[in-house]
Design a protein around this motif. Structure first.
Motif, PDB file in Angstrom:
ATOM      1  N   ARG A   1       0.828  -1.214   0.000  1.00 53.68           N
ATOM      2  CA  ARG A   1       0.000   0.000   0.000  1.00 53.68           C
ATOM      3  C   ARG A   1       0.857   1.257   0.000  1.00 53.68           C
ATOM      4  NH1 ARG A   1      -4.220  -1.265   4.798  1.00 53.68           N
ATOM      5  NH2 ARG A   1      -5.065   0.781   4.168  1.00 53.68           N
ATOM      6  N   VAL A   2       1.875   1.289   0.856  1.00 55.91           N
ATOM      7  CA  VAL A   2       2.719   2.473   0.966  1.00 55.91           C
ATOM      8  C   VAL A   2       3.585   2.643  -0.286  1.00 55.91           C
ATOM      9  CG1 VAL A   2       4.483   3.650   2.322  1.00 55.91           C
ATOM     10  CG2 VAL A   2       2.734   2.315   3.482  1.00 55.91           C
ATOM     11  N   HIS A   3       4.134   1.543  -0.792  1.00 60.67           N
ATOM     12  CA  HIS A   3       4.968   1.642  -1.989  1.00 60.67           C
ATOM     13  C   HIS A   3       4.172   2.142  -3.195  1.00 60.67           C
ATOM     14  CE1 HIS A   3       8.704  -1.016  -0.903  1.00 60.67           C
ATOM     15  NE2 HIS A   3       8.782   0.216  -0.436  1.00 60.67           N
TER      16      HIS A   3
ATOM     17  N   HIS B   1       0.417   5.757  -7.438  1.00 64.06           N
ATOM     18  CA  HIS B   1      -0.616   4.834  -7.888  1.00 64.06           C
ATOM     19  C   HIS B   1      -1.258   4.166  -6.675  1.00 64.06           C
ATOM     20  CE1 HIS B   1       0.213   5.108 -12.184  1.00 64.06           C
ATOM     21  NE2 HIS B   1       1.514   5.018 -11.916  1.00 64.06           N
ATOM     22  N   PRO B   2      -1.954   4.931  -5.827  1.00 63.89           N
ATOM     23  CA  PRO B   2      -2.564   4.331  -4.632  1.00 63.89           C
ATOM     24  C   PRO B   2      -3.593   3.276  -5.004  1.00 63.89           C
ATOM     25  CG  PRO B   2      -3.412   6.544  -5.001  1.00 63.89           C
ATOM     26  CD  PRO B   2      -2.260   6.369  -5.951  1.00 63.89           C
ATOM     27  N   ILE B   3      -3.755   2.307  -4.128  1.00 63.32           N
ATOM     28  CA  ILE B   3      -4.724   1.231  -4.362  1.00 63.32           C
ATOM     29  C   ILE B   3      -6.139   1.780  -4.253  1.00 63.32           C
ATOM     30  CG2 ILE B   3      -5.589  -0.994  -3.551  1.00 63.32           C
ATOM     31  CD1 ILE B   3      -2.777  -1.595  -2.514  1.00 63.32           C
ATOM     32  N   VAL B   4      -6.981   1.393  -5.199  1.00 62.50           N
ATOM     33  CA  VAL B   4      -8.383   1.797  -5.179  1.00 62.50           C
ATOM     34  C   VAL B   4      -9.035   1.262  -3.906  1.00 62.50           C
ATOM     35  CG1 VAL B   4     -10.607   1.626  -6.370  1.00 62.50           C
ATOM     36  CG2 VAL B   4      -8.482   1.830  -7.704  1.00 62.50           C
ATOM     37  N   GLY B   5      -9.755   2.130  -3.225  1.00 62.89           N
ATOM     38  CA  GLY B   5     -10.432   1.733  -1.997  1.00 62.89           C
ATOM     39  C   GLY B   5      -9.614   1.905  -0.742  1.00 62.89           C
ATOM     40  N   ASP B   6      -8.364   2.393  -0.858  1.00 65.64           N
ATOM     41  CA  ASP B   6      -7.530   2.575   0.338  1.00 65.64           C
ATOM     42  C   ASP B   6      -8.036   3.786   1.120  1.00 65.64           C
ATOM     43  OD1 ASP B   6      -5.509   2.894   2.266  1.00 65.64           O
ATOM     44  OD2 ASP B   6      -4.011   2.050   0.901  1.00 65.64           O
ATOM     45  N   PRO B   7      -8.509   3.561   2.355  1.00 64.42           N
ATOM     46  CA  PRO B   7      -9.071   4.660   3.141  1.00 64.42           C
ATOM     47  C   PRO B   7      -8.020   5.433   3.932  1.00 64.42           C
ATOM     48  CG  PRO B   7      -9.306   2.635   4.347  1.00 64.42           C
ATOM     49  CD  PRO B   7      -8.594   2.270   3.068  1.00 64.42           C
ATOM     50  N   ILE B   8      -6.752   5.054   3.787  1.00 61.50           N
ATOM     51  CA  ILE B   8      -5.690   5.657   4.595  1.00 61.50           C
ATOM     52  C   ILE B   8      -4.654   6.368   3.738  1.00 61.50           C
ATOM     53  CG2 ILE B   8      -3.778   5.152   6.180  1.00 61.50           C
ATOM     54  CD1 ILE B   8      -5.519   2.993   7.430  1.00 61.50           C
TER      55      ILE B   8
END
Length: 308
Positions: free
Chosen positions: A224-226, A232-239
């Motif tokens: 997620r952090v990388h 390119h953040p992951i879709v649905g990441d709430p953080i």
């Protein structure tokens, strides 16, 4: 609920841990650990002395696993692999947690079965579980020695055209922020971390890319952090990629589903543990998820477009 308070009776004065060994088939170590954690009550007060004695009625908080019928993806003599749904915890957060994967494992395979590694609550996919204490030790050693190859699938924002290798150190450190509960960041003082990212399919209508992620290290929130770090953040990441105000709302369970979809693109984190490859007891295993994650992503896109 897995944690239940049971009334019990000791006919004669005796060491509490000896009673638990005899009546509930605990080992001495297990019985004394549970007493130390305050699971045994006398007249409503917890006993925490591991050598304490009991006589007559007392109460004991007992983990009684439940099942929701989740079947293992792969079953072998020494271990099993579950395809964990998104939203299911690996272990209970507290005594009020209604259900977690450890429930399913222990309900089906007994009290000595245990989960050998973790994935986030919102991450779906493969979880390797030991059937007994010996295989648990061996599997955890395998993870520590990095003899496990893992592949994840993720849907990310934006178009990723070429494969990339991300080697940014990751640091988890408490600070004065209100979000210390989840702070993981790229930082030069962090631990060495490496993730290979390979694009699989681009969805032009939503400007999202399905990617395969191969982490060579196992840092918390590494993928997620990388991905967030390379825009390119992951879709649905709430953080990662959200404002501190919205992160706090999510962590405090005050962010409704519609707002989350608006902010992150989906009502769940679209990250899936898709493949495990390892050698154990002189055999090589390659286990793949039976979940059609691309279809889940497509359904998410449809749902999201309906909410716009």
């Amino acid at each position: 609920m897995p944690f239940v308070m049971k009334k019990m009776y000791a006919p004669i004065k005796q060491k509490a841990f000896l009673y638990l060994i005899k009546e509930l088939d605990y080992t001495q170590k297990e019985a004394q650990r549970l007493i130390a954690k305050g699971r045994l009550f006398i007249n409503g007060e917890p006993m925490t002395r591991t050598a304490g004695e009991i006589e007559g009625e007392f109460e004991f908080i007992y983990f009684e696993p439940i099942t929701k019928g989740l079947e293992a993806t792969a079953v072998y003599d020494e271990f099993v692999v579950f395809d964990k749904p998104s939203g299911v915890l690996i272990h209970p957060q507290n005594r009020k947690t209604p259900y977690s994967l450890i429930d399913e494992l222990k309900y089906q395979y007994g009290r000595d079965a245990n989960i050998a590694h973790r994935i986030d609550q919102e991450t779906s996919g493969l979880v390797l579980c030991a059937k007994n204490k010996e295989s648990e030790r061996d599997i955890k050693m395998m993870f520590e020695q990095r003899d496990m190859k893992k592949k994840y699938l993720a849907l990310v924002h934006g178009e990723l055209k070429e494969s990339i290798c991300i080697e940014e150190p990751l640091l988890r450190r408490e600070d004065e922020s209100a979000i210390v509960r989840m702070v993981v960041k790229v930082h030069e003082e962090g631990k060495a971390s490496k993730t290979d990212i390979r694009p699989l399919k681009y969805f032009a209508e939503t400007d999202m890319t399905l990617v395969e992620c191969s982490p060579y290290t196992g840092r918390q929130h590494q993928i997620r952090v990388h991905l967030f770090h390379v825009k390119h953040p992951i879709v649905g990441d709430p953080i990662y990629g959200q404002s501190e105000e919205d992160i706090v709302k999510f962590l405090d369970k005050e962010l409704d589903a519609e707002k989350r979809i608006e902010l992150s693109g989906a009502s769940r984190l679209l990250l899936h543990a898709n493949e495990l490859e390892f050698e154990l007891y002189d055999s090589v295993y390659n286990i793949k998820s039976k979940v059609d994650f691309e279809q889940i992503c497509l359904e998410s896109m449809i749902t999201n477009s309906q909410c716009e």
